[in-house]
Design a protein around this motif. Structure first.
Motif, PDB file in Angstrom:
ATOM      1  N   TYR A  11       0.854  -1.188   0.000  1.00 48.76           N
ATOM      2  CA  TYR A  11       0.000   0.000   0.000  1.00 48.76           C
ATOM      3  C   TYR A  11       0.887   1.234   0.000  1.00 48.76           C
ATOM      4  N   ASN A  49      -9.269 -10.197   0.729  1.00 50.50           N
ATOM      5  CA  ASN A  49      -9.761  -9.303  -0.327  1.00 50.50           C
ATOM      6  C   ASN A  49      -9.108  -9.595  -1.672  1.00 50.50           C
ATOM      7  N   PHE A  89     -18.924 -10.568   6.180  1.00 50.74           N
ATOM      8  CA  PHE A  89     -18.062  -9.627   6.898  1.00 50.74           C
ATOM      9  C   PHE A  89     -18.395  -9.599   8.381  1.00 50.74           C
ATOM     10  N   GLN A  90     -17.422  -9.140   9.149  1.00 49.75           N
ATOM     11  CA  GLN A  90     -17.617  -9.008  10.593  1.00 49.75           C
ATOM     12  C   GLN A  90     -18.811  -8.103  10.911  1.00 49.75           C
ATOM     13  N   SER A  91     -18.925  -7.021  10.144  1.00 52.42           N
ATOM     14  CA  SER A  91     -19.958  -6.009  10.442  1.00 52.42           C
ATOM     15  C   SER A  91     -21.209  -6.184   9.568  1.00 52.42           C
ATOM     16  N   HIS A  93     -22.666  -5.809   6.902  1.00 54.53           N
ATOM     17  CA  HIS A  93     -22.860  -5.082   5.642  1.00 54.53           C
ATOM     18  C   HIS A  93     -24.226  -5.325   5.014  1.00 54.53           C
ATOM     19  N   ASP A 166     -14.731 -12.807   6.641  1.00 53.44           N
ATOM     20  CA  ASP A 166     -13.769 -12.001   7.381  1.00 53.44           C
ATOM     21  C   ASP A 166     -14.263 -11.804   8.814  1.00 53.44           C
TER      22      ASP A 166
HETATM   23  P1  ADP Z   1     -14.971  -5.675   8.291  1.00 54.08           P
HETATM   24  O1  ADP Z   1     -15.730  -5.096   7.173  1.00 54.08           O
HETATM   25  O2  ADP Z   1     -14.520  -7.081   8.067  1.00 54.08           O
HETATM   26  O3  ADP Z   1     -15.595  -5.431   9.610  1.00 54.08           O
HETATM   27  P2  ADP Z   1     -13.071  -3.654   9.063  1.00 54.08           P
HETATM   28  O4  ADP Z   1     -14.193  -2.815   9.530  1.00 54.08           O
HETATM   29  O5  ADP Z   1     -12.051  -4.167  10.010  1.00 54.08           O
HETATM   30  O6  ADP Z   1     -13.577  -4.910   8.246  1.00 54.08           O
HETATM   31  O7  ADP Z   1     -12.331  -2.832   7.895  1.00 54.08           O
HETATM   32  C1  ADP Z   1     -11.238  -3.374   7.218  1.00 54.08           C
HETATM   33  C2  ADP Z   1     -10.993  -2.569   5.947  1.00 54.08           C
HETATM   34  O8  ADP Z   1     -10.284  -1.368   6.218  1.00 54.08           O
HETATM   35  C3  ADP Z   1     -10.168  -3.362   4.977  1.00 54.08           C
HETATM   36  O9  ADP Z   1     -10.912  -3.608   3.807  1.00 54.08           O
HETATM   37  C4  ADP Z   1      -8.950  -2.520   4.642  1.00 54.08           C
HETATM   38  O10 ADP Z   1      -8.810  -2.324   3.258  1.00 54.08           O
HETATM   39  C5  ADP Z   1      -9.228  -1.184   5.294  1.00 54.08           C
HETATM   40  N1  ADP Z   1      -8.029  -0.736   6.037  1.00 54.08           N
HETATM   41  C6  ADP Z   1      -7.382  -1.406   7.017  1.00 54.08           C
HETATM   42  N2  ADP Z   1      -6.315  -0.739   7.440  1.00 54.08           N
HETATM   43  C7  ADP Z   1      -6.295   0.435   6.740  1.00 54.08           C
HETATM   44  C8  ADP Z   1      -5.420   1.555   6.717  1.00 54.08           C
HETATM   45  N3  ADP Z   1      -4.339   1.649   7.513  1.00 54.08           N
HETATM   46  N4  ADP Z   1      -5.680   2.542   5.856  1.00 54.08           N
HETATM   47  C9  ADP Z   1      -6.739   2.464   5.059  1.00 54.08           C
HETATM   48  N5  ADP Z   1      -7.598   1.429   5.014  1.00 54.08           N
HETATM   49  C10 ADP Z   1      -7.387   0.407   5.847  1.00 54.08           C
END
Ligand code: ADP
Ligand code: ADP
Length: 221
Positions: A11, A49, A89-91, A93, A166
């Protein structure tokens, strides 16, 4: 089913470069239930992903279901994702403004399935997760475990070959988490779904066929 070869993800944000994945080689067999663990920030979500064609690797090769994936963001890629992959997903969506039934039908709308067939398939998927009696409800009226079951119904409604999850139990208490885990195990055993699951929970991971650990973007051997 999933073949990752030398996958690297870097990244680049402003002047900061983060190597999220460093030359990952991983093969997931058809019918396998694989879990991925590792500390926060080690690259688990990024890896999932990339498997799900949501994120593009900086280097390396991916083959899904025998098909080499080359160009991203094309129309065929979106169709492939919609037809062959299911995401959890965890949250959750879910879309709050849509009923449970409409949420589950969504992937089929993109696929241009007729409304009559959509309804039938969505009801069958909700039946599988034990939530047909909530199909007229809205997500805000459901518990966390029920929301996740709706999300699973949406992920499986089109009968994808691969399910990518996830931290599917990350926001749930242990009772609801176990329920969700049992549904995933059932999908794997009875419907032969290939499942890759990111989790923080050793107990859940031990119920799957294989555990891959990541540390700082690399696979721990
Ligand atoms: P979920 O949808 O599984 O609950 P999260 O809420 O933990 O996931 O969000 C994870 C997302 O955030 C990932 O898709 C990732 O691309 C993004 N992400 C994680 N770390 C960073 C970062 N440092 N900067 C920008 N985006 C990030
Ligand atoms: P995990 O899922 O194991 O917590 P992630 O895959 O979300 O880890 O992130 C791996 C690393 O990549 C972290 O250092 C995170 O900050 C970084 N990262 C993830 N997504 C992004 C992004 N969109 N932009 C910049 N850095 C990111």
């Amino acid at each position: 089913m999933i073949h990752l070869q030398d996958i690297t993800k870097v990244y680049q944000t402003k002047s900061i470069e983060t190597t999220a994945l460093n030359r990952i080689n991983l093969q997931v067999e058809a019918g396998e239930f694989l879990s991925i663990m590792g500390p926060s920030g080690c690259g688990k979500s990024t890896l999932l992903n990339i498997m799900g064609l949501i994120d593009e690797p900086t280097a390396g090769h991916i083959a899904l279901n025998g098909q080499q994936i080359t160009a991203y963001n094309s129309r065929s890629m979106a169709r492939f994702r919609n037809e062959q992959l299911g995401f959890i997903f965890q949250s959750f969506h879910l879309i709050g403004e849509l009923s449970v039934l409409d949420n589950v039908e969504l992937p089929l709308i993109y696929r241009k399935v007729s409304s009559k067939d959509r309804r039938k398939m969505a009801e069958a998927a909700l039946e599988q997760v034990g939530l047909k009696n909530r199909m007229r409800h809205f997500p805000g009226q459901l518990s966390g475990g029920q929301k996740q079951r709706v999300a699973i119904a949406r992920a499986i409604v089109g009968q994808p070959k691969v399910i990518l999850a996830d931290e599917p139990t990350g926001n749930l208490d242990s009772v609801m988490g176990n329920e969700i885990m049992n549904i995933l195990l059932h999908l794997n055993q009875e419907q032969k779904a290939t499942i890759v699951m990111v989790t923080h929970d050793e107990t859940m991971a031990r119920k799957t066929h294989r555990l891959v650990r990541l540390f700082d973007g690399s696979q721990v051997l």
